[in-house]
Write a protein that holds these residues in place. Structure first.
Motif, mmCIF file in Angstrom:
data_model
loop_
_atom_site.group_PDB
_atom_site.id
_atom_site.type_symbol
_atom_site.label_atom_id
_atom_site.label_comp_id
_atom_site.label_asym_id
_atom_site.label_seq_id
_atom_site.Cartn_x
_atom_site.Cartn_y
_atom_site.Cartn_z
ATOM 1 N N ASP A 19 0.839 -1.195 0.000
ATOM 2 C CA ASP A 19 0.000 0.000 0.000
ATOM 3 C C ASP A 19 0.883 1.257 0.000
ATOM 4 N N GLY A 33 -1.396 4.002 -7.169
ATOM 5 C CA GLY A 33 -2.721 3.801 -6.588
ATOM 6 C C GLY A 33 -3.666 4.936 -6.930
ATOM 7 N N LYS A 90 -7.216 4.951 -9.034
ATOM 8 C CA LYS A 90 -8.419 5.595 -8.479
ATOM 9 C C LYS A 90 -8.984 6.608 -9.462
ATOM 10 N N SER A 128 -8.279 12.333 -5.876
ATOM 11 C CA SER A 128 -8.473 11.156 -6.720
ATOM 12 C C SER A 128 -7.146 10.652 -7.277
ATOM 13 N N VAL A 154 -3.289 8.156 -2.860
ATOM 14 C CA VAL A 154 -3.744 7.092 -1.970
ATOM 15 C C VAL A 154 -3.884 7.747 -0.599
ATOM 16 N N GLU A 198 -6.758 3.778 2.577
ATOM 17 C CA GLU A 198 -6.965 3.139 1.272
ATOM 18 C C GLU A 198 -5.875 2.100 1.030
ATOM 19 N N ILE A 229 -8.576 -0.367 -3.815
ATOM 20 C CA ILE A 229 -8.536 0.418 -5.053
ATOM 21 C C ILE A 229 -8.827 -0.481 -6.246
ATOM 22 N N ASP A 244 -12.534 -1.520 -6.226
ATOM 23 C CA ASP A 244 -13.381 -0.424 -6.699
ATOM 24 C C ASP A 244 -13.305 -0.297 -8.218
ATOM 25 N N TYR A 245 -12.106 -0.391 -8.759
ATOM 26 C CA TYR A 245 -11.946 -0.271 -10.208
ATOM 27 C C TYR A 245 -12.610 -1.445 -10.930
#
Length: 170
Positions: A34, A49, A53, A87, A90, A94, A99, A102-103
């Motif tokens: 991360d 990241g 997003k 946006s 990160v 998060e 991520i 979500d994508y």
């Protein structure tokens, strides 16, 4: 039940191209922590990241435009510039997994649009300094999304290579 094989060649090509470029794009996050996904390994403000997003949020907004027209976009005057800047980052809490999930959800909605939408339906673009006063069909929106994913996949390649030398191709 309709399968992708039952779709028109045009729709199959859109799905194939979008999914090929998405795979190259999201693969740049493979194996990163991360912290690495949020790092800025170049002089750019971009991080991997945040880039994923941003593309996910952009894709979701263009799908909403394809379905609802310019009302899907906030007015230029009402744009939340801090949210737009965030946006690309990160944020605390998060994760790479979140991520990517979500994508993937956004991509699934876009794929549903490709399968079912009337590609000839067109809407006026919203008023903004970067848009000409024109109409875009759903087909044109899909072409724009393909360009968006492809362009940012190139950015992602540079960022990933700067982090650990890994390349998505070659």
């Amino acid at each position: 039940m309709t399968t992708d094989e039952d779709l028109s060649p045009e729709r199959r090509e859109f799905l194939s191209a979008l999914n090929e470029h998405r795979a190259l794009f999201t693969a740049t996050l493979t194996g990163l922590s991360d912290e690495q996904a949020g790092s800025r390994p170049t002089v750019s403000e971009l991080c991997l990241g945040g880039l994923v997003k941003h593309v996910g949020q952009t894709e979701a907004q263009w799908v909403a435009f394809a379905l609802r027209g310019p009302a899907a976009f906030p007015s230029f005057a009402d744009t939340d510039w801090q949210a737009r800047a965030d946006s690309f980052r990160v944020l605390p809490g998060e994760t790479v997994a979140g991520i990517l999930a979500d994508y993937a959800a956004v991509a699934a909605r876009t794929d549903d649009l490709v399968r079912t939408a009337d590609l000839d339906v067109a809407h006026d673009l919203p008023e903004a300094p970067w848009f000409a006063r024109e109409r875009w069909s759903v087909r044109r929106v899909l072409l724009h999304l393909l360009a968006e994913v492809s362009q940012h996949a190139g950015h992602a390649d540079f960022l990933r290579e700067a982090i650990d030398g890994r390349k998505s191709m070659g």
